[in-house]
Scaffold this motif. Structure first.
Motif, PDB file in Angstrom:
ATOM      1  N   HIS A  31      14.083   5.034  -6.163  1.00 17.23           N
ATOM      2  CA  HIS A  31      13.496   3.696  -6.039  1.00 17.23           C
ATOM      3  C   HIS A  31      12.261   3.638  -6.931  1.00 17.23           C
ATOM      4  O   HIS A  31      11.131   3.609  -6.450  1.00 17.23           O
ATOM      5  CB  HIS A  31      13.103   3.390  -4.585  1.00 17.23           C
ATOM      6  N   PRO A  32      12.458   3.633  -8.250  1.00 16.98           N
ATOM      7  CA  PRO A  32      11.314   3.690  -9.157  1.00 16.98           C
ATOM      8  C   PRO A  32      10.448   2.438  -9.089  1.00 16.98           C
ATOM      9  O   PRO A  32      10.924   1.344  -8.776  1.00 16.98           O
ATOM     10  CB  PRO A  32      11.959   3.825 -10.529  1.00 16.98           C
ATOM     11  N   ALA A  33       9.173   2.637  -9.350  1.00 19.47           N
ATOM     12  CA  ALA A  33       8.208   1.536  -9.449  1.00 19.47           C
ATOM     13  C   ALA A  33       7.247   1.904 -10.565  1.00 19.47           C
ATOM     14  O   ALA A  33       6.769   3.040 -10.634  1.00 19.47           O
ATOM     15  CB  ALA A  33       7.459   1.350  -8.135  1.00 19.47           C
ATOM     16  N   SER A  34       6.973   0.958 -11.430  1.00 18.63           N
ATOM     17  CA  SER A  34       6.054   1.226 -12.538  1.00 18.63           C
ATOM     18  C   SER A  34       4.628   1.336 -12.018  1.00 18.63           C
ATOM     19  O   SER A  34       4.311   0.881 -10.913  1.00 18.63           O
ATOM     20  CB  SER A  34       6.137   0.109 -13.573  1.00 18.63           C
ATOM     21  N   ALA A  35       3.768   1.912 -12.829  1.00 15.96           N
ATOM     22  CA  ALA A  35       2.347   2.009 -12.468  1.00 15.96           C
ATOM     23  C   ALA A  35       1.763   0.613 -12.260  1.00 15.96           C
ATOM     24  O   ALA A  35       0.977   0.401 -11.332  1.00 15.96           O
ATOM     25  CB  ALA A  35       1.574   2.776 -13.537  1.00 15.96           C
ATOM     26  N   ASN A  36       2.171  -0.346 -13.095  1.00 16.13           N
ATOM     27  CA  ASN A  36       1.668  -1.717 -12.945  1.00 16.13           C
ATOM     28  C   ASN A  36       2.106  -2.339 -11.616  1.00 16.13           C
ATOM     29  O   ASN A  36       1.339  -3.052 -10.973  1.00 16.13           O
ATOM     30  CB  ASN A  36       2.130  -2.592 -14.104  1.00 16.13           C
ATOM     31  N   LEU A  38       2.719  -0.671  -8.880  1.00 13.96           N
ATOM     32  CA  LEU A  38       1.941  -0.003  -7.838  1.00 13.96           C
ATOM     33  C   LEU A  38       0.518  -0.553  -7.770  1.00 13.96           C
ATOM     34  O   LEU A  38      -0.034  -0.714  -6.674  1.00 13.96           O
ATOM     35  CB  LEU A  38       1.930   1.507  -8.066  1.00 13.96           C
ATOM     36  N   VAL A  39      -0.073  -0.852  -8.915  1.00 12.98           N
ATOM     37  CA  VAL A  39      -1.404  -1.463  -8.934  1.00 12.98           C
ATOM     38  C   VAL A  39      -1.353  -2.813  -8.217  1.00 12.98           C
ATOM     39  O   VAL A  39      -2.211  -3.132  -7.390  1.00 12.98           O
ATOM     40  CB  VAL A  39      -1.927  -1.635 -10.380  1.00 12.98           C
ATOM     41  N   ARG A  40      -0.336  -3.604  -8.527  1.00 11.33           N
ATOM     42  CA  ARG A  40      -0.190  -4.923  -7.902  1.00 11.33           C
ATOM     43  C   ARG A  40      -0.020  -4.805  -6.391  1.00 11.33           C
ATOM     44  O   ARG A  40      -0.642  -5.537  -5.614  1.00 11.33           O
ATOM     45  CB  ARG A  40       1.004  -5.650  -8.515  1.00 11.33           C
ATOM     46  N   LEU A  41       0.813  -3.860  -5.937  1.00  9.38           N
ATOM     47  CA  LEU A  41       1.015  -3.656  -4.502  1.00  9.38           C
ATOM     48  C   LEU A  41      -0.278  -3.227  -3.813  1.00  9.38           C
ATOM     49  O   LEU A  41      -0.594  -3.693  -2.719  1.00  9.38           O
ATOM     50  CB  LEU A  41       2.102  -2.598  -4.267  1.00  9.38           C
ATOM     51  N   ALA A  42      -1.018  -2.320  -4.453  1.00 14.82           N
ATOM     52  CA  ALA A  42      -2.274  -1.830  -3.876  1.00 14.82           C
ATOM     53  C   ALA A  42      -3.306  -2.952  -3.762  1.00 14.82           C
ATOM     54  O   ALA A  42      -4.008  -3.065  -2.757  1.00 14.82           O
ATOM     55  CB  ALA A  42      -2.826  -0.681  -4.707  1.00 14.82           C
ATOM     56  N   ARG A  43      -3.389  -3.781  -4.781  1.00 14.32           N
ATOM     57  CA  ARG A  43      -4.333  -4.902  -4.736  1.00 14.32           C
ATOM     58  C   ARG A  43      -3.954  -5.898  -3.648  1.00 14.32           C
ATOM     59  O   ARG A  43      -4.807  -6.424  -2.944  1.00 14.32           O
ATOM     60  CB  ARG A  43      -4.398  -5.599  -6.087  1.00 14.32           C
ATOM     61  N   ALA A  44      -2.656  -6.179  -3.519  1.00 12.34           N
ATOM     62  CA  ALA A  44      -2.188  -7.120  -2.503  1.00 12.34           C
ATOM     63  C   ALA A  44      -2.512  -6.625  -1.095  1.00 12.34           C
ATOM     64  O   ALA A  44      -2.810  -7.425  -0.202  1.00 12.34           O
ATOM     65  CB  ALA A  44      -0.692  -7.348  -2.653  1.00 12.34           C
ATOM     66  N   LYS A  45      -2.452  -5.308  -0.898  1.00 16.42           N
ATOM     67  CA  LYS A  45      -2.755  -4.710   0.406  1.00 16.42           C
ATOM     68  C   LYS A  45      -4.248  -4.474   0.615  1.00 16.42           C
ATOM     69  O   LYS A  45      -4.673  -4.179   1.721  1.00 16.42           O
ATOM     70  CB  LYS A  45      -2.032  -3.370   0.550  1.00 16.42           C
ATOM     71  N   ALA A  66       3.023   1.141   1.012  1.00 19.59           N
ATOM     72  CA  ALA A  66       3.240  -0.075   0.227  1.00 19.59           C
ATOM     73  C   ALA A  66       4.585  -0.018  -0.497  1.00 19.59           C
ATOM     74  O   ALA A  66       5.312  -1.020  -0.547  1.00 19.59           O
ATOM     75  CB  ALA A  66       2.103  -0.271  -0.769  1.00 19.59           C
ATOM     76  N   HIS A  67       4.931   1.136  -1.034  1.00 18.11           N
ATOM     77  CA  HIS A  67       6.194   1.301  -1.745  1.00 18.11           C
ATOM     78  C   HIS A  67       7.376   1.125  -0.797  1.00 18.11           C
ATOM     79  O   HIS A  67       8.366   0.463  -1.138  1.00 18.11           O
ATOM     80  CB  HIS A  67       6.235   2.678  -2.423  1.00 18.11           C
TER      81      HIS A  67
END
Length: 77
Positions: A31-36, A38-45, A66-67
């Motif tokens: 279930h890959p996720a780009s660094a960008n 992950l940044v977006r998910l972290a900011r949203a949380k 978050a992932h």
């Protein structure tokens, strides 16, 4: 005599990783996720990050949470 461990990363986050490192780890899960992403998910949380030089560090445990939510939302579509 107590032994003091030394971390080369001077941050207060106990399980600190960079977004790039986390993206590489998630690549292995299927279930890959780009660094960008992950940044977006972290900011949203609203997760705490720490910057050392030009690198941001975040708790890997927070990113796992978050992932997992992000993957569930992708599977629901």
């Amino acid at each position: 005599m107590a032994v003091t461990s030394y971390s080369p990363i001077p941050v207060s986050i106990p399980d600190a990783v960079t977004f790039k490192e986390a993206a590489a780890l998630f690549q292995e899960t299927g279930h890959p996720a780009s660094a960008n992403t992950l940044v977006r998910l972290a900011r949203a949380k609203g997760y705490k990050t720490e910057r050392v030089g030009r690198t941001d560090y975040i708790s890997y445990s927070d990113l796992l949470e978050a992932h997992a939510e992000w993957v569930r939302s992708q599977d629901a579509d």
